[in-house]
Design a protein around this motif. Structure first.
Motif, PDB file in Angstrom:
ATOM      1  N   LEU A 266      12.640  13.854  -5.304  1.00 43.13           N
ATOM      2  CA  LEU A 266      12.217  12.926  -4.257  1.00 43.13           C
ATOM      3  C   LEU A 266      12.900  11.587  -4.506  1.00 43.13           C
ATOM      4  O   LEU A 266      12.883  11.074  -5.632  1.00 43.13           O
ATOM      5  N   VAL A 267      13.511  11.043  -3.465  1.00 35.87           N
ATOM      6  CA  VAL A 267      14.245   9.783  -3.591  1.00 35.87           C
ATOM      7  C   VAL A 267      13.613   8.771  -2.638  1.00 35.87           C
ATOM      8  O   VAL A 267      13.271   9.122  -1.506  1.00 35.87           O
ATOM      9  N   GLY A 268      13.419   7.517  -3.081  1.00 33.58           N
ATOM     10  CA  GLY A 268      12.777   6.536  -2.208  1.00 33.58           C
ATOM     11  C   GLY A 268      13.494   5.208  -2.172  1.00 33.58           C
ATOM     12  O   GLY A 268      13.854   4.657  -3.217  1.00 33.58           O
ATOM     13  N   LYS A 269      13.672   4.684  -0.966  1.00 33.21           N
ATOM     14  CA  LYS A 269      14.311   3.373  -0.795  1.00 33.21           C
ATOM     15  C   LYS A 269      13.381   2.274  -1.300  1.00 33.21           C
ATOM     16  O   LYS A 269      12.271   2.124  -0.808  1.00 33.21           O
ATOM     17  N   GLY A 270      13.865   1.492  -2.249  1.00 31.11           N
ATOM     18  CA  GLY A 270      13.029   0.455  -2.853  1.00 31.11           C
ATOM     19  C   GLY A 270      13.578  -0.944  -2.649  1.00 31.11           C
ATOM     20  O   GLY A 270      13.737  -1.697  -3.616  1.00 31.11           O
ATOM     21  N   ILE A 271      13.880  -1.307  -1.407  1.00 33.36           N
ATOM     22  CA  ILE A 271      14.287  -2.695  -1.138  1.00 33.36           C
ATOM     23  C   ILE A 271      13.008  -3.534  -1.092  1.00 33.36           C
ATOM     24  O   ILE A 271      12.206  -3.404  -0.170  1.00 33.36           O
ATOM     25  N   THR A 272      12.790  -4.373  -2.117  1.00 37.03           N
ATOM     26  CA  THR A 272      11.522  -5.100  -2.186  1.00 37.03           C
ATOM     27  C   THR A 272      11.489  -6.262  -1.186  1.00 37.03           C
ATOM     28  O   THR A 272      10.407  -6.723  -0.832  1.00 37.03           O
ATOM     29  N   PHE A 273      12.655  -6.711  -0.741  1.00 40.31           N
ATOM     30  CA  PHE A 273      12.706  -7.586   0.443  1.00 40.31           C
ATOM     31  C   PHE A 273      14.085  -7.485   1.082  1.00 40.31           C
ATOM     32  O   PHE A 273      15.103  -7.541   0.401  1.00 40.31           O
ATOM     33  N   ASP A 274      14.076  -7.340   2.415  1.00 43.47           N
ATOM     34  CA  ASP A 274      15.323  -7.172   3.157  1.00 43.47           C
ATOM     35  C   ASP A 274      15.546  -8.330   4.115  1.00 43.47           C
ATOM     36  O   ASP A 274      15.001  -8.368   5.209  1.00 43.47           O
ATOM     37  N   THR A 275      16.348  -9.314   3.672  1.00 44.91           N
ATOM     38  CA  THR A 275      16.681 -10.431   4.580  1.00 44.91           C
ATOM     39  C   THR A 275      17.816 -10.042   5.515  1.00 44.91           C
ATOM     40  O   THR A 275      18.116 -10.750   6.472  1.00 44.91           O
ATOM     41  N   GLY A 276      18.478  -8.906   5.214  1.00 40.93           N
ATOM     42  CA  GLY A 276      19.694  -8.535   5.929  1.00 40.93           C
ATOM     43  C   GLY A 276      20.935  -8.924   5.140  1.00 40.93           C
ATOM     44  O   GLY A 276      22.017  -8.449   5.406  1.00 40.93           O
ATOM     45  N   GLY A 277      20.757  -9.838   4.165  1.00 41.58           N
ATOM     46  CA  GLY A 277      21.926 -10.311   3.421  1.00 41.58           C
ATOM     47  C   GLY A 277      22.746 -11.255   4.279  1.00 41.58           C
ATOM     48  O   GLY A 277      22.194 -11.963   5.120  1.00 41.58           O
ATOM     49  N   MET A 286      10.346 -11.486   9.991  1.00 40.22           N
ATOM     50  CA  MET A 286      11.128 -11.085   8.811  1.00 40.22           C
ATOM     51  C   MET A 286      10.197 -10.800   7.625  1.00 40.22           C
ATOM     52  O   MET A 286      10.525 -10.003   6.748  1.00 40.22           O
ATOM     53  N   ASP A 287       9.009 -11.426   7.655  1.00 38.51           N
ATOM     54  CA  ASP A 287       8.038 -11.175   6.569  1.00 38.51           C
ATOM     55  C   ASP A 287       7.741  -9.686   6.404  1.00 38.51           C
ATOM     56  O   ASP A 287       7.412  -9.218   5.313  1.00 38.51           O
ATOM     57  N   GLU A 288       7.860  -8.947   7.525  1.00 37.72           N
ATOM     58  CA  GLU A 288       7.541  -7.513   7.456  1.00 37.72           C
ATOM     59  C   GLU A 288       8.516  -6.737   6.581  1.00 37.72           C
ATOM     60  O   GLU A 288       8.247  -5.604   6.193  1.00 37.72           O
ATOM     61  N   MET A 289       9.619  -7.360   6.252  1.00 37.35           N
ATOM     62  CA  MET A 289      10.598  -6.667   5.407  1.00 37.35           C
ATOM     63  C   MET A 289      10.157  -6.540   3.946  1.00 37.35           C
ATOM     64  O   MET A 289      10.864  -6.004   3.112  1.00 37.35           O
ATOM     65  N   LYS A 290       8.926  -7.035   3.658  1.00 35.11           N
ATOM     66  CA  LYS A 290       8.365  -6.730   2.332  1.00 35.11           C
ATOM     67  C   LYS A 290       7.975  -5.251   2.245  1.00 35.11           C
ATOM     68  O   LYS A 290       7.768  -4.723   1.162  1.00 35.11           O
ATOM     69  N   TYR A 291       7.840  -4.600   3.413  1.00 36.03           N
ATOM     70  CA  TYR A 291       7.494  -3.170   3.427  1.00 36.03           C
ATOM     71  C   TYR A 291       8.696  -2.267   3.175  1.00 36.03           C
ATOM     72  O   TYR A 291       8.567  -1.048   3.210  1.00 36.03           O
ATOM     73  N   ALA A 471       5.287   3.946   8.239  1.00 38.84           N
ATOM     74  CA  ALA A 471       4.785   3.468   6.945  1.00 38.84           C
ATOM     75  C   ALA A 471       3.909   2.218   7.055  1.00 38.84           C
ATOM     76  O   ALA A 471       3.116   1.948   6.170  1.00 38.84           O
ATOM     77  N   TRP A 472       4.067   1.471   8.137  1.00 40.53           N
ATOM     78  CA  TRP A 472       3.241   0.267   8.267  1.00 40.53           C
ATOM     79  C   TRP A 472       3.020  -0.043   9.737  1.00 40.53           C
ATOM     80  O   TRP A 472       3.738   0.447  10.600  1.00 40.53           O
ATOM     81  N   THR A 473       1.985  -0.836  10.012  1.00 38.27           N
ATOM     82  CA  THR A 473       1.728  -1.253  11.384  1.00 38.27           C
ATOM     83  C   THR A 473       1.684  -2.764  11.450  1.00 38.27           C
ATOM     84  O   THR A 473       1.341  -3.431  10.471  1.00 38.27           O
ATOM     85  N   GLY A 474       2.023  -3.278  12.612  1.00 39.97           N
ATOM     86  CA  GLY A 474       1.933  -4.723  12.839  1.00 39.97           C
ATOM     87  C   GLY A 474       0.603  -5.016  13.534  1.00 39.97           C
ATOM     88  O   GLY A 474      -0.334  -4.223  13.456  1.00 39.97           O
ATOM     89  N   GLY A 475       0.527  -6.147  14.203  1.00 39.65           N
ATOM     90  CA  GLY A 475      -0.669  -6.492  14.982  1.00 39.65           C
ATOM     91  C   GLY A 475      -1.861  -6.813  14.106  1.00 39.65           C
ATOM     92  O   GLY A 475      -1.717  -7.202  12.947  1.00 39.65           O
ATOM     93  N   ALA A 476      -3.063  -6.623  14.679  1.00 43.22           N
ATOM     94  CA  ALA A 476      -4.298  -7.026  14.003  1.00 43.22           C
ATOM     95  C   ALA A 476      -4.514  -6.251  12.703  1.00 43.22           C
ATOM     96  O   ALA A 476      -4.975  -6.802  11.713  1.00 43.22           O
TER      97      ALA A 476
END
Ligand code: BES
Ligand code: MN
Ligand code: ZN
Length: 501
Positions: A266-277, A286-291, A471-476
């Motif tokens: 099993l392989v998993g993407k572990g970008i702990t934050f993605d600003t886009g570089g 952009m805060d959602e990129m912690k997911y 993997a995640w939801t936005g909103g309330a």
């Protein structure tokens, strides 16, 4: 949390609350009718007053019901009887648990009507309930400093009535569901933590914690930047260049079967934050990129589940993890790097970083001569456009493996949908300067990303799950959902069982 199955009449169940269901138009199912008879028609009289419609989502808590062994009676709307199915049952169960959690009820007996056995057998009945309870009790590990809400009191749930020949399967399901929700908690906690806490090094300490929890069964090896360089993972190194946080490559091994049995990787993407570089993302959300490390967290949670359940299977977890940041040393559009496989990649867009860290990890999987490889990644916005937040995307070079994942998702109520991965999709990745580019235009973006990964999985039975939408939801209810752990748990459990028979 304690779960049990009961076989005697619902009305004699003690505890703080008995939960029964009512359909619209005052119709009662078999379980509720039996309770109503024991209570000399009390339930029907409540319905006759018109205070409770039976619609899905409605609940009514009646305290001190004479003749009832339990302290309270909770009525739960089941919707129309004609349309009652697994889906409406699930919603009713979620509503029931949510209503219990709002009170100080510590022990509840649940005697809701069940959907037909063809839609939900005894095992999945138990498993669903335990998963729903676990997910409902989950509280975000927040950093709020005001007075906290009191923790829910619910600590014991008994389910029934269950025929004695069905009880063993229900109990097995309850135990499996409890294990899934424990492991899903790990996945959700990691996803919800902010990126200044959940760094690549933090991911490594979490992997080490698994090794400590499951001594002998789980082994962990962590490569630091120098180690990653020795592995010649040029693509992972390119992504981490702009960041001050050091990268990690984490290898987890869970051994539950004999050594000669080929493992599942099993392989998993572990970008702990993605600003886009340097190909920087727009500021909104952009805060959602912690997911963007939820794929990696899925792998840790899957190892946790396998070890917790002592599955008779061998598993390898591979987690490449780093940040994607702009900076003076950051990789630039047009830069060409050499992957661990030896193939060169022209990085046209630094925001397509997930595939870059995954390709080096997928290449690493070859050394295990695995039975199959599955990767998990919040890989593309295009997958969210295609499937919304409902289905995870599945792409594979092996249709049987894709089907296995899709079917596991159906059984677990954690759906996935296969997208076609034919050779045509790889054509847009051509580069004038390197073996391939890392992007191929906007159209079919979820699949062209998979086509890129496919260049590193030749000779492997491989499937890719794009979990950007699931993997995640936005909103309330913003936060990590715990998906696709339930699907993965089902997939692993089936594989372990199939190998034994
Ligand atoms: N982590 C993102 C994908 C993503 C986007 C996940 C939105 C969840 C919500 C990924 O690294 C990314 O940026 N992908 C790009 C690829 C593009 C540059 C080819 C995308 O989807 O826009
Ligand atoms: Mn990105
Ligand atoms: Zn990303």
């Amino acid at each position: 949390m304690r779960f049990e199955a009961f076989s005697r009449r619902a009305a004699v169940q003690r505890g703080d609350c008995l939960v029964i269901g009512a359909f619209e138009r005052g119709e009662l199912g078999a379980e509720a009718s039996a309770v109503d008879r024991s209570l000399r028609g009390r339930v029907r009289r409540v319905l006759a007053r018109g205070d409770f419609s039976g619609r899905s989502g409605e609940t009514l808590l009646l305290p001190e019901v004479p003749g009832l062994a339990a302290g309270r009676l909770l009525l739960v709307g089941l919707g129309t009887k004609a349309q009652f199915n697994r889906r409406s049952w699930r919603r009713a169960m979620q509503n029931a648990i949510a209503a219990l959690i709002r009170t100080r009820i510590a022990s509840a007996a649940i005697a809701l009507e069940r959907p037909p056995a063809a839609e939900l057998d005894n095992y999945y009945f138990g498993r669903c309930v335990a998963e729903i309870v676990g997910a409902s009790l989950y509280r975000v590990n927040d950093l709020k400093t005001e007075r906290r809400a009191r923790a829910p009191a619910l600590a014991r749930v008994v389910l029934g009535p269950v025929e004695s020949d069905a009880a063993a399967d229900v109990r097995r399901g309850l135990a499996a569901g409890a294990a899934v929700s424990e492991s899903a908690k790990l996945l959700r906690n990691l996803g919800n933590l902010p990126a200044n806490v959940c760094t690549p090094r933090y991911m490594a300490t979490q992997a080490r914690a698994l090794e400590r929890s499951y001594r002998r069964r789980v082994r962990v090896r962590v490569f630091d930047e120098a180690g990653i360089r020795r592995l010649k993972m040029g693509c992972l190194l390119a992504v981490t260049r702009g960041s001050a946080e050091p990268p990690r490559f984490i290898v987890l091994e869970y051994r539950g079967a004999r050594r000669s049995r080929a493992p599942l990787v099993l392989v998993g993407k572990g970008i702990t934050f993605d600003t886009g570089g340097i190909s920087l993302k727009d500021p909104p959300s952009m805060d959602e990129m912690k997911y963007d490390m939820c794929g990696a967290a899925t792998v840790l949670a899957a190892i946790d589940f396998a070890a917790r359940s002592e599955l008779r299977i061998n598993l390898i977890g591979l987690v490449p993890t780093c940040e994607n940041m702009p900076g003076g040393r950051a990789v630039k559009p047009g830069d060409i790097v050499t992957s661990a496989s030896g193939q060169t990649v022209e990085i046209l867009n630094t925001d397509a970083e997930g595939r870059l860290i995954l390709c080096d990890a997928l290449n690493y999987a070859h050394r295990y001569q695995p039975e199959a490889v599955v990767d998990f990644a919040t890989l593309t916005g295009a997958c969210i456009i295609a499937l919304g937040h409902v289905h995870s995307g599945v792409m594979a070079n092996d249709d049987a493996l894709a089907r296995e994942l899709v079917e596991a998702g159906v059984r677990a109520d954690d759906r996935a949908w296969q997208l076609p991965l034919t050779e045509d999709y790889g054509e847009g990745l051509r580069s004038n300067f390197a073996d391939m580019a890392n992007i191929a235009g906007r159209e079919g973006g979820a699949i062209t990303a998979a086509a890129f990964l496919g260049k590193f999985t030749k000779g492997l039975r491989w499937a890719h799950m794009d979990i950007a939408g699931s993997a995640w939801t936005g909103g309330a209810a913003k936060g990590a959902t715990g998906r696709p752990l339930s699907l993965v748990a089902d997939f692993l459990t089936r594989r372990a069982a199939a190998a034994r028979s």
